[in-house]
Structures are given as structure tokens and as C-alpha cells.
Design a protein around this motif. Structure first.
Motif, short mmCIF file in Angstrom:
data_model
loop_
_atom_site.label_atom_id
_atom_site.label_comp_id
_atom_site.label_asym_id
_atom_site.label_seq_id
_atom_site.Cartn_x
_atom_site.Cartn_y
_atom_site.Cartn_z
N GLY A 129 0.82 -1.20 0.00
CA GLY A 129 0.00 0.00 0.00
C GLY A 129 0.85 1.26 0.00
N GLU A 130 0.19 2.40 -0.03
CA GLU A 130 0.89 3.68 -0.06
C GLU A 130 1.37 4.06 1.34
OE1 GLU A 130 0.10 8.31 -1.55
OE2 GLU A 130 -1.50 6.82 -1.62
N ASP A 131 2.65 4.37 1.44
CA ASP A 131 3.28 4.76 2.71
C ASP A 131 2.90 3.80 3.84
OD1 ASP A 131 4.61 7.18 1.79
OD2 ASP A 131 2.60 8.02 1.59
N PRO A 132 3.21 2.52 3.68
CA PRO A 132 2.73 1.53 4.66
C PRO A 132 3.40 1.63 6.02
CG PRO A 132 4.22 0.49 3.09
CD PRO A 132 3.96 1.88 2.59
N VAL A 133 4.65 2.09 6.08
CA VAL A 133 5.29 2.23 7.39
C VAL A 133 4.63 3.36 8.17
CG1 VAL A 133 7.46 2.65 8.61
CG2 VAL A 133 7.45 1.27 6.53
N LEU A 134 4.31 4.45 7.50
CA LEU A 134 3.57 5.52 8.16
C LEU A 134 2.22 5.01 8.65
CD1 LEU A 134 3.26 8.51 8.94
CD2 LEU A 134 2.30 8.91 6.66
N ASP A 135 1.55 4.22 7.84
CA ASP A 135 0.26 3.67 8.24
C ASP A 135 0.42 2.78 9.46
OD1 ASP A 135 -2.62 3.45 7.39
OD2 ASP A 135 -2.11 1.33 7.42
N TRP A 136 1.52 2.02 9.52
CA TRP A 136 1.78 1.16 10.68
C TRP A 136 1.93 1.98 11.94
CZ3 TRP A 136 2.72 -4.23 11.38
CH2 TRP A 136 3.25 -4.56 12.63
N VAL A 137 2.81 2.99 11.92
CA VAL A 137 3.11 3.73 13.15
C VAL A 137 1.95 4.63 13.58
CG1 VAL A 137 5.61 3.62 12.88
CG2 VAL A 137 4.35 5.53 11.88
N LYS A 138 1.03 4.92 12.67
CA LYS A 138 -0.17 5.67 13.07
C LYS A 138 -0.96 4.91 14.12
CE LYS A 138 -1.26 8.45 8.95
NZ LYS A 138 -2.23 8.60 7.83
N GLY A 139 -0.84 3.59 14.12
CA GLY A 139 -1.58 2.78 15.08
C GLY A 139 -0.88 2.60 16.40
N THR A 140 0.42 2.98 16.50
CA THR A 140 1.16 2.72 17.73
C THR A 140 2.04 3.91 18.12
OG1 THR A 140 2.81 1.57 16.37
CG2 THR A 140 1.16 0.21 17.48
N ALA A 141 3.25 3.97 17.59
CA ALA A 141 4.24 4.96 18.06
C ALA A 141 3.81 6.40 17.86
CB ALA A 141 5.58 4.72 17.35
N LEU A 142 2.98 6.65 16.85
CA LEU A 142 2.54 8.02 16.58
C LEU A 142 1.39 8.47 17.48
CD1 LEU A 142 2.53 8.77 12.73
CD2 LEU A 142 3.53 10.16 14.54
N ARG A 143 0.80 7.57 18.25
CA ARG A 143 -0.39 7.96 19.02
C ARG A 143 -0.14 9.14 19.97
NH1 ARG A 143 -3.87 7.17 15.82
NH2 ARG A 143 -5.16 8.10 17.45
N PRO A 144 0.98 9.20 20.72
CA PRO A 144 1.19 10.38 21.57
C PRO A 144 1.27 11.68 20.78
CG PRO A 144 2.63 8.58 22.23
CD PRO A 144 2.02 8.17 20.93
N VAL A 145 1.92 11.64 19.61
CA VAL A 145 2.04 12.84 18.78
C VAL A 145 0.68 13.26 18.25
CG1 VAL A 145 2.98 13.76 16.62
CG2 VAL A 145 4.44 12.42 18.16
N LEU A 146 -0.07 12.31 17.71
CA LEU A 146 -1.38 12.63 17.15
C LEU A 146 -2.33 13.13 18.23
CD1 LEU A 146 -1.79 9.65 14.67
CD2 LEU A 146 -1.15 12.01 14.13
N THR A 147 -2.21 12.60 19.43
CA THR A 147 -3.04 13.08 20.53
C THR A 147 -2.68 14.51 20.90
OG1 THR A 147 -3.27 10.83 21.41
CG2 THR A 147 -3.70 12.65 22.93
N GLU A 148 -1.39 14.80 20.96
CA GLU A 148 -0.94 16.14 21.34
C GLU A 148 -1.36 17.20 20.33
OE1 GLU A 148 0.78 18.82 23.95
OE2 GLU A 148 0.47 16.67 24.22
N LEU A 149 -1.39 16.83 19.05
CA LEU A 149 -1.72 17.79 17.98
C LEU A 149 -3.17 17.70 17.54
CD1 LEU A 149 1.43 17.33 15.67
CD2 LEU A 149 1.06 19.07 17.44
N ALA A 150 -3.98 16.96 18.26
CA ALA A 150 -5.33 16.65 17.79
C ALA A 150 -6.20 17.87 17.53
CB ALA A 150 -6.03 15.72 18.79
N ASP A 151 -5.97 18.97 18.26
CA ASP A 151 -6.80 20.16 18.09
C ASP A 151 -6.28 21.10 17.01
OD1 ASP A 151 -4.53 20.93 19.40
OD2 ASP A 151 -5.54 22.18 20.89
N ASP A 152 -5.27 20.68 16.24
CA ASP A 152 -4.66 21.52 15.21
C ASP A 152 -4.45 20.67 13.96
OD1 ASP A 152 -3.10 23.18 13.62
OD2 ASP A 152 -1.81 23.85 15.26
N SER A 153 -5.46 20.61 13.10
CA SER A 153 -5.41 19.73 11.93
C SER A 153 -4.30 20.13 10.97
CB SER A 153 -6.76 19.73 11.22
OG SER A 153 -7.12 21.04 10.80
#
Length: 273
Positions: free
Chosen positions: A209-233
Motif C-alpha cells: 500500500g501507499e506509505d505503509p510504514v507511516l500507516d503502521w506507526v499511526k496505530g502505535t508509536a505516533l499515538r502520543p504525537v497525534l493526541t498532542e496535535l489533535a486540536d490543530d489539523s
């Protein structure tokens, strides 16, 4: 599990096949439990969406199994999909608990954890207390990711520490590195009287798939980052674009997909009887 991050169980399950394989390898090394004629009592620490917890019910069909997790999102899906009487007549339920503070409130024949303890800074200190909570001859078994020096995680940490992101993200890219090496787990568990097997395995996962490693880490290692930035799309979009470009260079696709090496550490410790 030991995190205020918001989890997305559906994103996590996008790579369920690869994520489940290490648990199956761990499960294969667990010997029979000392439950005699009664149903086994099992705890799954950091059960996530419950998809691997059900594999315990397949192995011990009459067992009473409880999955513990801190994420309301994960628990909601687990309860919806899996809670209740199992096919073998056992029982499966789920409770909210933080692995950093969880202690057995009754004797367990098996305490298991799959890819959760890396989030728990104090988990090595909890091992003797979890062993104490086992029945005689009971087992503690866990596996943890051990790829935190790999490009996927090193690049995430470096990006979080750049001038653009440092004030907002701080150590969010590195804060979950709390694991020991196999020999360290072995020494601790043997030291408290357990018959212990520890090992590590590197899985060469072929992602598509497209950018599969990014898709993988979106489910785990990126969660703290995505949570911190959640109010700023806009910030989320910009961070992901920068991280995506770094991952594309580190993990170029091949003719059959993108190879994503992933090392994991395992431990199975049986309490003396």
C-alpha cells in the motif's frame, strides 16, 4: 497502555496479521497451566481491542479470562466484539486498568501481555509482584517491541526534537522506550525462582500500500504525537508530511512491497510449584 494517548482500534487493526504473529509465537511457548480440574484464571494486561485475548480462549476454552486496558476506545471495541461466554463455555470480560499500577487481586494461572509493557516505565519492578500473584506452577508471559533504535522510531524522535516541533512535542517521540534486553529479563526472572525462557526475534514484515510504514506507526508509536496535535489539523497534516518523507527515504518500496524489519523481545517465566 501507560499513556494518556487517544487510541484508534481500527487503525491499530489495519495490520492485525503482522501484529498477531508474535503473540502466536509467545502462546506456542506457554506450557499447560496448573489449574487441575477447575477452569483456568487468566489475565491479559494491555489487551487492546481484544483480538488476541480471544486466542487465549481458543487455547483454554473453559478459562475465565479478563483483559485489562487503559484505553476506553480499545475496551469499547473489545467488549462489543468479544465479551461474554466463549465457544468452549468459558468467560471473557474486560476491565479498565493501568499496567503501571495493576496488581493481581486474585490468584492467576497465567498473566500475559502482548506489546504493551513498552509503555510502562516501571514494569520490570512489577515482575516479582506479578509472579507472586500466580498460582504455584503458573506462568507470566509477555512480548514487547524492541525496534526503538530503528529508523521508524529514531526519525520520529529526531523530528519531534527539531526547533519547529520541540516546544509542542518535547519527548513524545521517545518516551515509550522502557524495555530490557532478553538477558536482563532472564536474570530478573530466574533470580526470583522462575523457570524462564527469553529470546528475541526480528520479523521481516512485507507491507503493501501507499506509505505503509507511516500507516503502521499511526496505530502505535505516533499515538502520543497525534493526541498532542489533535486540536490543530494543519499541524497534524504538516507533521505527517514531514515524517512521511523521512520514512519514504528510510524504507523505499521494492517490487513486492516495503520491507519493515521489526524486532521483539519475549519472556515466558513459570513459577515454582
Amino acid at each position: 497502555m501507560h499513556s494518556a494517548s487517544t487510541w484508534d482500534p481500527h487503525q491499530y487493526l489495519r495490520h492485525a496479521g503482522h501484529r498477531t504473529r508474535p503473540f502466536l509465537d509467545l502462546l506456542a511457548r506457554i506450557s499447560e497451566l496448573p489449574n487441575g480440574d477447575r477452569p483456568a484464571r487468566i489475565a491479559d494486561i494491555g489487551c487492546g481491542p481484544g483480538n488476541v485475548t480471544t486466542l487465549l480462549a481458543e487455547r483454554w476454552p473453559t478459562a475465565h479470562i479478563t483483559g485489562f486496558d487503559l484505553s476506553p476506545e480499545m475496551l469499547a471495541l473489545a467488549e462489543k466484539e468479544y465479551a461474554g461466554t466463549t465457544a468452549g463455555g468459558g468467560w471473557l470480560d474486560f476491565r479498565s486498568a493501568d499496567a503501571a499500577h495493576w496488581m493481581p487481586d486474585e490468584p492467576y494461572d497465567l498473566i500475559v501481555s502482548n506489546a504493551a509493557l513498552q509503555w510502562v516505565p516501571n514494569h520490570p519492578a512489577s515482575l516479582p509482584l506479578w509472579i507472586e500473584g500466580l498460582t504455584p506452577g503458573g506462568t507470566l508471559a509477555f512480548q514487547v517491541p524492541a525496534n526503538f533504535t530503528s529508523p521508524s522510531h529514531a526519525l520520529l524522535g529526531e523530528l519531534c526534537e527539531t526547533p519547529q516541533w520541540r516546544s509542542r512535542l518535547g519527548d513524545h517521540g521517545r518516551r515509550y522506550v522502557h524495555i530490557l534486553e532478553p538477558d536482563d529479563y532472564l536474570a530478573r526472572l530466574v533470580g526470583i525462582g522462575c523457570e524462564t525462557d527469553t529470546w528475541d526475534t526480528t520479523y521481516y514484515q512485507l507491507l503493501t500500500g501507499e506509505d505503509p510504514v507511516l500507516d503502521w506507526v499511526k496505530g502505535t508509536a505516533l499515538r502520543p504525537v497525534l493526541t498532542e496535535l489533535a486540536d490543530d489539523s494543519a499541524a497534524v497534516h504538516e507533521f505527517l508530511a514531514q515524517y512521511r518523507d523521512l520514512l519514504r527515504r528510510a524504507y523505499p518500496p521494492g517490487p513486492h512491497g516495503t520491507v519493515f524489519p521489526f524486532r521483539r523481545v519475549f519472556a515466558v517465566a513459570r513459577k515454582g510449584s
